[in-house]
Enzyme design. Structure first.
Site, short mmCIF file in Angstrom:
data_model
loop_
_atom_site.label_atom_id
_atom_site.label_comp_id
_atom_site.label_asym_id
_atom_site.label_seq_id
_atom_site.Cartn_x
_atom_site.Cartn_y
_atom_site.Cartn_z
N ASN A 1 18.01 -37.88 -36.28
CA ASN A 1 17.38 -38.71 -37.32
C ASN A 1 18.41 -39.27 -38.31
OD1 ASN A 1 18.12 -36.47 -38.77
ND2 ASN A 1 16.06 -35.93 -39.48
N ASP B 1 27.39 -26.74 -43.50
CA ASP B 1 26.00 -26.35 -43.76
C ASP B 1 25.68 -24.97 -43.18
OD1 ASP B 1 26.09 -27.19 -41.12
OD2 ASP B 1 24.65 -28.81 -41.34
N GLU C 1 18.89 -34.64 -44.93
CA GLU C 1 17.84 -35.30 -44.18
C GLU C 1 17.58 -36.70 -44.74
OE1 GLU C 1 17.12 -33.97 -41.47
OE2 GLU C 1 15.92 -32.15 -41.62
N HIS D 1 20.82 -37.53 -39.79
CA HIS D 1 21.30 -36.64 -40.85
C HIS D 1 22.78 -36.30 -40.68
CE1 HIS D 1 19.79 -32.68 -38.70
NE2 HIS D 1 21.04 -32.93 -38.35
C1 GLP Z 1 22.57 -29.86 -36.87
C2 GLP Z 1 23.57 -29.60 -38.00
C3 GLP Z 1 24.58 -30.70 -38.12
C4 GLP Z 1 25.07 -31.10 -36.76
C5 GLP Z 1 23.93 -31.73 -35.99
C6 GLP Z 1 24.30 -32.21 -34.59
O1 GLP Z 1 21.28 -30.10 -37.32
N1 GLP Z 1 22.97 -29.43 -39.26
O2 GLP Z 1 25.64 -30.25 -38.96
O3 GLP Z 1 26.11 -32.01 -36.92
O4 GLP Z 1 22.84 -30.86 -35.92
O5 GLP Z 1 24.28 -31.17 -33.64
P1 GLP Z 1 24.74 -31.36 -32.13
O6 GLP Z 1 26.20 -31.59 -32.17
O7 GLP Z 1 24.38 -30.09 -31.44
O8 GLP Z 1 24.00 -32.55 -31.60
#
Ligand code: GLP
Length: 250
Positions: free
Chosen positions: A139, A72, A146, A141
């Site tokens: 949440n 992403d 989302e 995702h």
């Molecule tokens: C973001 C990204 C995801 C990622 C997630 C978790 O919103 N879009 O691809 O996996 O958050 O992030 P973290 O590993 O910092 O908790």
């Protein structure tokens, strides 16, 4: 320790085990000469995969050619900006593996929908995903899919929820700097991967992980889409283990 729900779940006892286990799983796919062509891997950003990337870089000699596809990207953040996922992926992994080719997203592309379509076409032209590595949003995702995202969705332009913008604000100077749109591989795109590796760290992920372990697919918790995948592995850091699972372990 392992439990079996719809997915295989492995609980790491500490951070080192979490990173090493994840790196070993990835090496199963991208280790030299496992496939007749360069493997295609989807890579997430965020805090969770950083240690795994470090472990992979330390084992770079075991890794041959690999196509690294971004999961992403924020819309409106150019690749050279340190807030972009493009920048993070280059710095943490892509530029550090001699055999890696980056297939990343350009958040500043003039037409994000065209950029999303280009990514999906590029992936198909390379032969599809051999491995999708994913982090988990609070949440539920996956990537930036989302709650409410169709499980059949493809790579596309999406609007970010306020909850996600708040959760990601720490990486920006202030919450209003967090973009409100992103490009993400779709859930359907990710489910087409031969193998899925979900990494879960941080106590705030517990409610989302609990939904997955409960075992009911529900579009309002995108992570539960993985229940339909035949080869998914979830690696969980100790602080993210929901109490229901701890109870089952005793
Ligand atoms: C973001 C990204 C995801 C990622 C997630 C978790 O919103 N879009 O691809 O996996 O958050 O992030 P973290 O590993 O910092 O908790």
């Amino acid at each position: 320790m392992q439990i079996t729900t719809g997915c295989r779940v492995v609980i790491a006892t500490d951070e080192r085990m979490f990173d090493d286990l994840a790196a070993s799983e990835v090496l199963e796919v991208i280790g030299s000469d496992r496939l007749s062509r360069a493997p295609n891997v989807a890579l997430p950003t965020g805090r969770t995969p950083v240690g795994m990337y470090r472990a992979l870089v330390s084992r770079a000699s075991e890794i041959g050619e690999v196509n690294c596809f971004a999961v992403d990207e924020y819309v409106g953040i150019p690749p050279a900006d340190p807030h972009s996922f493009h920048f993070a992926l280059r710095r943490q992994i892509v530029d550090l593996l001699p055999g890696a080719t980056g297939h990343l997203l350009d958040g500043s592309a003039p037409d994000p929908e065209t950029e999303a379509a280009r990514h999906e076409i590029d992936l198909a032209a390379c032969g599809g995903l051999d491995l999708a590595i994913l982090g988990l949003g609070k949440n539920g995702h996956l990537g930036f899919n989302e709650p409410g995202s169709p499980f059949t969705s493809r790579t596309r332009l999406v609007r970010l929820s306020e909850e996600t913008r708040r959760a990601n604000a720490a990486s920006f100077r202030q919450e209003r700097d967090v973009p409100d749109q992103a490009i993400t591989m779709g859930i359907g795109t990710l489910l087409d991967a031969a193998k899925v590796l979900l990494l879960v760290a941080g106590a705030r992920k517990m409610p989302a992980l609990a939904r997955l372990i409960e075992g009911t697919a529900d579009q309002s918790w995108p992570v539960t889409a993985l229940l339909a995948h035949p080869h998914s592995l979830v690696i969980v850091a100790p602080e993210a283990v929901p109490p229901t699972v701890t109870a089952r372990m005793h």
